[in-house]
Motif scaffolding. Sequence first.
Motif, PDB file in Angstrom:
ATOM      1  N   GLN A 152       0.877  -1.393  -0.003  1.00 50.40           N
ATOM      2  CA  GLN A 152      -0.004   0.076   0.051  1.00 50.40           C
ATOM      3  C   GLN A 152       0.850   1.412   0.131  1.00 50.40           C
ATOM      4  O   GLN A 152       0.597   2.267  -0.494  1.00 50.40           O
ATOM      5  CB  GLN A 152      -0.801   0.002   1.414  1.00 50.40           C
ATOM      6  N   VAL A 153       1.767   1.189   0.602  1.00 48.61           N
ATOM      7  CA  VAL A 153       2.764   2.354   0.709  1.00 48.61           C
ATOM      8  C   VAL A 153       3.523   2.515  -0.297  1.00 48.61           C
ATOM      9  O   VAL A 153       3.438   3.915  -1.018  1.00 48.61           O
ATOM     10  CB  VAL A 153       4.020   2.206   2.144  1.00 48.61           C
ATOM     11  N   VAL A 154       3.979   1.635  -1.218  1.00 52.01           N
ATOM     12  CA  VAL A 154       4.487   1.595  -2.668  1.00 52.01           C
ATOM     13  C   VAL A 154       3.599   2.187  -3.483  1.00 52.01           C
ATOM     14  O   VAL A 154       4.052   3.068  -4.269  1.00 52.01           O
ATOM     15  CB  VAL A 154       5.251   0.454  -2.987  1.00 52.01           C
ATOM     16  N   GLU A 155       2.369   1.909  -3.603  1.00 48.50           N
ATOM     17  CA  GLU A 155       1.288   2.249  -4.440  1.00 48.50           C
ATOM     18  C   GLU A 155       1.058   3.739  -4.237  1.00 48.50           C
ATOM     19  O   GLU A 155       0.974   4.328  -5.332  1.00 48.50           O
ATOM     20  CB  GLU A 155      -0.096   1.350  -4.291  1.00 48.50           C
ATOM     21  N   ARG A 156       0.942   4.069  -3.101  1.00 44.10           N
ATOM     22  CA  ARG A 156       0.879   5.495  -2.823  1.00 44.10           C
ATOM     23  C   ARG A 156       1.977   6.418  -3.018  1.00 44.10           C
ATOM     24  O   ARG A 156       1.798   7.622  -3.726  1.00 44.10           O
ATOM     25  CB  ARG A 156       0.266   5.680  -1.104  1.00 44.10           C
ATOM     26  N   VAL A 157       3.156   6.016  -2.838  1.00 45.44           N
ATOM     27  CA  VAL A 157       4.398   6.679  -3.381  1.00 45.44           C
ATOM     28  C   VAL A 157       4.186   6.541  -4.810  1.00 45.44           C
ATOM     29  O   VAL A 157       4.742   7.873  -5.382  1.00 45.44           O
ATOM     30  CB  VAL A 157       5.641   5.949  -2.801  1.00 45.44           C
ATOM     31  N   ASP A 158       4.008   5.763  -5.637  1.00 46.34           N
ATOM     32  CA  ASP A 158       4.102   5.861  -7.025  1.00 46.34           C
ATOM     33  C   ASP A 158       3.151   6.641  -7.541  1.00 46.34           C
ATOM     34  O   ASP A 158       3.298   7.216  -8.554  1.00 46.34           O
ATOM     35  CB  ASP A 158       3.905   4.326  -7.702  1.00 46.34           C
ATOM     36  N   ARG A 159       1.706   6.449  -6.892  1.00 52.69           N
ATOM     37  CA  ARG A 159       0.918   7.620  -7.231  1.00 52.69           C
ATOM     38  C   ARG A 159       1.095   8.959  -7.064  1.00 52.69           C
ATOM     39  O   ARG A 159       1.035   9.883  -7.771  1.00 52.69           O
ATOM     40  CB  ARG A 159      -0.492   7.055  -6.426  1.00 52.69           C
ATOM     41  N   MET A 160       1.764   9.262  -5.824  1.00 56.22           N
ATOM     42  CA  MET A 160       2.385  10.699  -5.697  1.00 56.22           C
ATOM     43  C   MET A 160       3.365  11.096  -6.655  1.00 56.22           C
ATOM     44  O   MET A 160       3.357  12.309  -7.182  1.00 56.22           O
ATOM     45  CB  MET A 160       2.683  10.910  -4.033  1.00 56.22           C
ATOM     46  N   LYS A 161       4.298  10.306  -6.979  1.00 53.21           N
ATOM     47  CA  LYS A 161       5.371  10.615  -7.849  1.00 53.21           C
ATOM     48  C   LYS A 161       4.698  10.873  -9.471  1.00 53.21           C
ATOM     49  O   LYS A 161       5.212  11.647 -10.072  1.00 53.21           O
ATOM     50  CB  LYS A 161       6.178   9.253  -8.374  1.00 53.21           C
ATOM     51  N   SER A 162       3.777   9.852  -9.846  1.00 50.65           N
ATOM     52  CA  SER A 162       3.053  10.276 -11.075  1.00 50.65           C
ATOM     53  C   SER A 162       2.208  11.585 -11.083  1.00 50.65           C
ATOM     54  O   SER A 162       2.445  12.303 -12.267  1.00 50.65           O
ATOM     55  CB  SER A 162       2.160   9.213 -11.596  1.00 50.65           C
ATOM     56  N   ASN A 163       1.724  11.997 -10.078  1.00 51.37           N
ATOM     57  CA  ASN A 163       0.951  13.213 -10.052  1.00 51.37           C
ATOM     58  C   ASN A 163       2.128  14.402 -10.148  1.00 51.37           C
ATOM     59  O   ASN A 163       1.746  15.368 -10.764  1.00 51.37           O
ATOM     60  CB  ASN A 163       0.235  13.266  -8.481  1.00 51.37           C
ATOM     61  N   LEU A 164       3.116  14.198  -9.217  1.00 57.05           N
ATOM     62  CA  LEU A 164       4.028  15.262  -9.340  1.00 57.05           C
ATOM     63  C   LEU A 164       4.583  15.415 -10.735  1.00 57.05           C
ATOM     64  O   LEU A 164       4.831  16.674 -11.244  1.00 57.05           O
ATOM     65  CB  LEU A 164       5.421  14.779  -8.195  1.00 57.05           C
ATOM     66  N   GLU A 165       5.025  14.426 -11.440  1.00 59.21           N
ATOM     67  CA  GLU A 165       5.326  14.404 -12.689  1.00 59.21           C
ATOM     68  C   GLU A 165       4.546  15.036 -13.838  1.00 59.21           C
ATOM     69  O   GLU A 165       4.801  15.877 -14.683  1.00 59.21           O
ATOM     70  CB  GLU A 165       5.761  13.049 -13.258  1.00 59.21           C
TER      71      GLU A 165
END
Length: 120
Positions: free
Chosen positions: A66-79
Amino acid sequence: MLRYTLMRLGIFVGCLVVVWGLVYSGVAPRGLGDSNGMWVVMLALVVSAPISFVVLRKERDRASIQVVERVDRMKSNLEANRNQEDEAADAASAKTSSKTSATTSGEVPSDVSGAQSRTA
């Protein structure tokens, strides 16, 4: 994530109760002086850590996913935000460069030509 935390807290509380019982029954040694309460808490932490590590392995893996998915989602939003800002900056610089090239080629931009005709 909350589930893992609550399960870990439950294991700690269980160990705290067991250690407290062992200390006050005289099976485990008491702390020095007034440190008995701290001794019980520290001993419970030491006992509960390896138990949590072994017993909660699957739940810890789920929480880490869950933490990895949340971090990936935040990275894609930032990008996506960075790309949007880059596109806006490119559009603004293209608009500025088109006005500059029109001025250097002898053409008068429309917003400037109105000001020149009024002054004449």
